[in-house]
Each structure stands twice: as structure tokens, then as C-alpha cells.
Scaffold this motif. Sequence first.
Motif, PDB file in Angstrom:
ATOM      1  N   SER A  81      -5.229   3.010   1.590  1.00 18.30           N
ATOM      2  CA  SER A  81      -4.037   3.365   0.831  1.00 18.30           C
ATOM      3  C   SER A  81      -4.269   4.654   0.060  1.00 18.30           C
ATOM      4  O   SER A  81      -5.410   4.999  -0.277  1.00 18.30           O
ATOM      5  CB  SER A  81      -3.677   2.236  -0.139  1.00 18.30           C
ATOM      6  N   ASN A 120       2.809   0.936  -6.610  1.00 19.18           N
ATOM      7  CA  ASN A 120       2.985   1.684  -5.369  1.00 19.18           C
ATOM      8  C   ASN A 120       4.444   1.681  -4.924  1.00 19.18           C
ATOM      9  O   ASN A 120       4.964   2.688  -4.437  1.00 19.18           O
ATOM     10  CB  ASN A 120       2.096   1.102  -4.271  1.00 19.18           C
ATOM     11  N   HIS A 167       0.843  -1.189   0.000  1.00 18.85           N
ATOM     12  CA  HIS A 167       0.000   0.000   0.000  1.00 18.85           C
ATOM     13  C   HIS A 167       0.885   1.249   0.000  1.00 18.85           C
ATOM     14  O   HIS A 167       2.111   1.173   0.005  1.00 18.85           O
ATOM     15  CB  HIS A 167      -0.926  -0.007   1.221  1.00 18.85           C
TER      16      HIS A 167
END
Length: 460
Positions: free
Chosen positions: A360, A431, A337
Motif C-alpha cells: 500500500s 486511506n 489499502h
Amino acid sequence: MSNRSGANDVEEEEASSSQDLVRSRDVDVPQGQLEQELEEALENWVASEVSLLPRPCWQVVSALRNRQLGSRANFVSEACGSRALLQRFQLQRELKGHVGGVSTLQFNESGAWLTSSGDDMRVIIWDWMQQRALLNFDSGFTSNVYQAKFLPNSGDTAMAMCGSDGQVRVAQLCSSPACQTIRRVAQHEAAAHSLALVPHCPHRFLTSGEDAAVYHVDLRLDQPASKLLILKKNRKRVGLYTIFVNPNNIHEFAVGGQDPVVRIYDKRKMDQRVNNAVLKKFCPPHLCTNKIKPSISSLVYSYDGTELLASYNDEDIYLFNTNGCDEAQYVRRYKGHRNTLPFKGVNFYGPRSQFVVSGSDCGHLFFWEKSSSQIVQCFHGDQGVTINCVEPHPHLPVIASCGLDVTPKIWGPSSTVTTDPEGTKILMKKNKQQRDAFYVCHRGNFENFMIWGLMHHLRS
């Protein structure tokens, strides 16, 4: 892979990803080779510090059959800890009533009501099943309400609140907004991000703030608030973002904030001359040596107080064993995340804390199986909007989420499996790449880190 050896390995892998990005700028490397090496590094990172998923303990068909036969009294509790139901979660309800981002959610003890608050300085109590506001009142804060929680064993008639103006307020609730009695019981010198309820206690709670102070509030006293501690490191104050009381030992509480150290205290042993009153400290070793030392945005104890989760800004989530020795290594690491600013919550899910859940910055909700660190569910919570708070229902397989969007959402199991393992892996890599790219650009300047994160949220 053992977690002790794994910590250094992962640190090296993360550095490798960052170095690849640096090299792409400074060295003439063929594009195809660079992409292949980066993809290999990301694959290794996804697979590191992860073990096999345990076999499911709950079989829905046999559980339903046993329930019909009357031999499954704990059916609902087992369902709440079931991976099979978690992997079927989808949106069930939306609660429309706020006109600003929502900072916090909390179910009452029965689970029938949900409270929400945020940027509009309103507190709304919902009948979430009916998607209906039961009460909507002005909190009395001058800016964002960071937390609003029903006090335990108060019959849902008392609520503690804290906010970005440093106030700590208590509301005595009744059916009409005009009848609410709200008073200020404490005042931090800076934003008060978090309050910690004392299990089963309707008149005491703790608060923490960016002024590094922890207040103990006892509503039975004429002067309710007393300063429990001022957290300092090398004579400098360490601002606090989060506080939580051990559910199995009401004298013990943990705090986290503007450094990477989780500190546990015992209210009975607050002698500043002995280890600065700290009972135990935990910190992933590689975070203590980073040039940019991440802050702790949220921490929470497990259902029995034996474990502690800590979520770090633009880093990962770490699990610590509270029965371990002082400065013991972390037990598990949960990744994938994004957590840019100090508002992201973390939580356990399941009656025995079987799962870890977090929102997130990419707008997704992530669920990890606790013992293996594997992501078992990940789905869009808000399209492109940061999710900061995820609150499990106390008795049902249901969760509530909120963030920069103005609409809290309710999630629960559906008839179809909603997991997407390949899509989740792609999202994890994306991410990770964004985090590495940011680190390479800003690792020497912490002020740029905060400015970048703030602008990122303003653009969302």
C-alpha cells in the motif's frame, strides 16, 4: 450481502462519503454533525461486502503432535495456509545492496534464492537466509528494471527481464558477474511493465507494455519475439501494465492496463475478427461508469487457475471466477489499502490461494482472508514509504516485500501475535478518506490524477 446487489450499494456508499466532503465545503453544517455523519459512512463502508471469517482449519498444537507421531506429512504446506501463523508475521531479515527503489522480487523454484531489481538497473540474486548477495550484475537496461524472473526448469541459470525503456532481455547466469551473457530478445515501443512465465517451460514467456503490445518470446528461435496482439478499444491503443499465464492452461493468459477491463485470451484462438480475439472480459460494473476510469496495475491467477485477482489504481482489489461467463460480476472485493500509480502488485498467499496480499502507498502490507474479504493481518512494511511488490515463498510461511525503499525485506511468523484490528480499521478509514478527497478534487481531470500521484511518490 450478495455481491451482485452489494456492488451498487458500495458505489452509493462511496459517493456518500465524497458528497459529505463536498457538502463540508459548500453548506454550513455543524462540525459535530458532519463528523458524526462521516464516521457513520466510513463504518458502513468498512462493514460492506464483508462476511464472517470461517473457522480455522489448522490447529497448531494438534498439528505439531501429529507431526511428531509421523502422521502429518503435509505439515509445512498446511502451516503456509494458516491464519494463526499469518497473524504472527513480523520482520525477519533485510537485504541491503541496492541504491535505488526496488521494483520486483521473485523466489526461485526451490525457494533458496531471491532475485531483486529496480531503479539502479542492477539485478541481485540473494541467499536470503544468510542475507548475502550471491550475484550482483548490471542488467543492461538504461532505466528501471520492472521485472526479473528465473525461467522455470532452467536450473536457475536463465532469467527474463523487462524494463521502463521497453527492452526485454534474457540473461544466462554463472557464478561470476563478468561471465553473464545478456541479450535483448524484444523491444516494446514504450515501457514494458510485466512478463508472464509459462509454467514448467524454460524457453517461452510473454511480455506486455504500454505500447499495447503482447510479445511471445521463444528462445529456441533465431528471431525469438513475435507480436501476439495489439490491444485496441474503439481503434485506440490500450497500454498494458500486467500479464499472467493461467497455471492450469498454458494457452490462456490475462492482461490489464489503462482501462478497467480484465481481458483473457487463448493463444490458439487469436482471430482479431472474432470479438477482437478476446475469450472473456471482466470488469466491476461501477468502474465502467466512473468519470475517471481506473487502470489495472496488476493481476494474478490462483494456484489452479479458477480465480483471478485484479488490483485497480486508487480503487480496490477484485476477485473474478474465470470459469464464469463473459462479463460476469466480480466474486469478492478487498479494500482498505491505497494504490495510486500503476506499479502496485497483488498476490495470493497460501498453497491453495487462501489469502490475498498487497502492499500500500501508506507503507503497510495488507492480508485479506479470501472467502470473507476480511483483513486478518496488516503491519508496517516501510514507515511512510510505498510498498509495491509482495512475493510469497513457494514452500514456507514467508513473504518478501519491496517498494520505494532500497531494502527488500523478509517477513515470517514470530512467537507473538502482531495483529491490531482497531489500528487496522483506523488505517482503512484514513486511506478511504484520502482517496475520496482526491476524487472530489480531481474527478474531472485525469491528467491531474497522474500528476498528483507522481508528485505524491516524489515527496515520499
